[in-house]
Design an enzyme around this catalytic site. Structure first.
Site, PDB file in Angstrom:
ATOM      1  N   ASP A 225      -6.894   4.437  -4.566  1.00 43.31           N
ATOM      2  CA  ASP A 225      -7.570   4.271  -3.276  1.00 43.31           C
ATOM      3  C   ASP A 225      -8.218   5.635  -3.023  1.00 43.31           C
ATOM      4  O   ASP A 225      -8.434   6.397  -3.985  1.00 43.31           O
ATOM      5  CB  ASP A 225      -6.558   3.875  -2.186  1.00 43.31           C
TER       6      ASP A 225
ATOM      7  N   LYS B  92       0.850  -1.185   0.000  1.00 43.09           N
ATOM      8  CA  LYS B  92       0.000   0.000   0.000  1.00 43.09           C
ATOM      9  C   LYS B  92       0.883   1.230   0.000  1.00 43.09           C
ATOM     10  O   LYS B  92       2.003   1.189   0.513  1.00 43.09           O
ATOM     11  CB  LYS B  92      -0.873   0.017   1.277  1.00 43.09           C
TER      12      LYS B  92
END
Ligand code: GLU
Length: 453
Positions: A169, A129
């Site tokens: 995201d 991430k």
């Protein structure tokens, strides 16, 4: 009260000590470790070679300066992150978040969750991430482009189609992916389409990727409802958020005959008793990039829709049978869970990553409410990213129907895997335990086979 097995407690304590102050990361680790007691009782070998300790430690963490020049000629400095959590199953894979709340603890929690989520999809992808504390709100297109270019100028050294494949995201959609891909291509002199997913259709993107997370979480809740001979048809739903995940959750719930009566953003929520007007919602959020209150103004006063300021109340005060928190972490508290239950909720599906607090999850589970954790329910987005990688690798492009059919099958498989794993470990209906154990076993088996690395 769920606790961590005494054999795992020292591992938890060590994670808390070494990652002081990273609350969201602690929360995500604790939740997984709470589920693993039953696995180590059955397979004590997972305690050997410090496998669980290794799994809790990211393989690599990159933190970097992102300087850029705003429209007034002022130099701005943000912080960039990429946490490459686990690559036992494939290249690191996971989104990039641009939001002022981003810090290393948040990126680590997301990377940890992503590792299990990606394993659950059954696709060959590891977990990672990234992001930045850059706030895109109010920034011009030129500012966003310059920021993305500066961010990628450092990030490009660490990624690649066989190394690490970022996507979007919160705060990162098609526009930002385009600017980042352009800069990657320019710096590397390679048209490496598979280095980023969530690309637009006209340069290597996949059909159904934009819709995938919301469609997927709705499929998951549909499968969960079916275990109790229930369906969406005729039921009211509340979907928090109004980004990509929320919008396509609304679309799918409506196509299954459900009625979505409320959506939100960080400024507050909108209730529309006649059912959210999807086209209007898309116009407000995707075209105008405006606040959710504009929905009420655009629809016209006195036409059944109203806005409630975030300070004045919670979207979870709105009565519904299906709740789909699809905004951000820890947005649904224990108090909200109690309100939802007293208003007759029967199922909760997490579209966002970890949107329910641990207390809320406990309250839902104790009340026997169907509860789908994000790492299972929202896996459709990353699963379709893996389908985008497949299309890029074969220089192919699939139809919407073909891609959505693959997504639907993947979501049913994830549902069934979680349900069967929960049964196998003596906790029928516990999707949290099922998802954590099934995800863990897939990653742990691969780590075990690869030796101590
Ligand atoms: N950010 C999304 C997630 O939380 C998608 C990640 C991806 O497609 O790589 O799963």
């Amino acid at each position: 009260m769920v606790t961590v097995d005494e054999k795992l407690e020292p591992i938890l304590q060590e994670v808390l000590r070494r990652n002081a102050g990273e609350h969201e990361f602690h929360q995500a680790i604790r939740e997984v470790l709470e589920s693993l007691g039953r696995v180590i009782a059955k397979h004590p070998r997972y305690l050997e070679s410090s496998l669980i300790e290794r799994l809790c430690e990211p393989e690599r963490q990159i933190i970097f300066r992102v300087p850029w020049v705003d429209d007034h000629g002022r130099v701005q400095i943000n912080r960039g992150f990429r946490v490459q959590f686990n690559s036992a199953l494939g290249p690191y894979k996971g989104g990039i978040r641009f939001h002022p709340s981003v810090n290393v603890g948040i990126i680590k929690f997301l990377g940890f969750e992503q590792t299990f989520k990606n394993a659950l999809t059954g696709m060959p992808i590891g977990g990672g991430k990234g992001g930045s504390d850059f706030n895109p709100r109010g920034r011009s297109d030129g500012e966003v482009m310059r920021f993305c270019q500066s961010f990628m100028t450092e990030l490009h050294r660490h990624i690649g189609e066989h190394t690490d494949v970022p996507a979007g995201d919160i705060g990162v959609g098609g526009r930002e992916i385009g600017y980042m891909f352009g800069q990657y291509k320019r710096l590397t002199n390679r048209y490496e389409a598979g280095v980023l997913t969530g690309k637009a259709l006209f340069y290597g993107g996949s059909r159904a990727r934009t819709e995938a997370t919301g469609y997927g979480s709705t499929y998951f809740v549909q499968s969960m409802l079916a275990t109790r001979q229930q369906e969406f048809e005729g039921r009211t739903a509340v979907v928090s958020g109004s980004g990509n995940v929320a919008i396509y959750t609304v679309e799918k719930v409506q196509s299954f005959g459900g009625k979505v009566v409320a959506v939100s953003d960080s400024s507050g929520y909108v209730v529309d008793e006649s059912g959210i007007d999807l086209e209007l919602l898309k116009e407000i959020k995707q075209v105008r990039r405006a606040r959710i209150s504009d929905y009420v103004h655009a629809k016209g006063e006195g036409r059944g829709a109203y806005f409630v300021d975030a300070e004045a109340g919670s979207i979870w005060d709105v009565a519904c049978e299906v709740a789909m928190p699809s905004a951000t972490q820890n947005e649904l508290t224990g108090k909200d869970a109690k309100t939802l239950i007293s208003n007759g909720v029967i199922a909760v599906g997490e579209g966002a990553n970890m949107p329910c607090t641990p207390e809320a999850v406990r309250i839902f589970q104790q009340a026997g409410i169907l509860f789908a954790p994000g790492k299972a329910a929202n896996a459709g987005g990353v699963a379709t990213s893996a389908l985008e990688m497949q299309q890029n690798a074969s220089r192919d492009s699939w139809t919407f129907e073909q891609t959505e059919a693959r997504l639907a099958t993947i979501m049913r498989n994830i549902h069934d895997t979680c349900a069967q794993t929960a049964d196998e470990y003596g906790a029928p209906g516990d999707y949290v335990l099922g998802a954590n154990i099934a995800g863990f076993v897939k990653v742990a088996q691969a780590m075990d086979a690869l030796g101590i690395i």
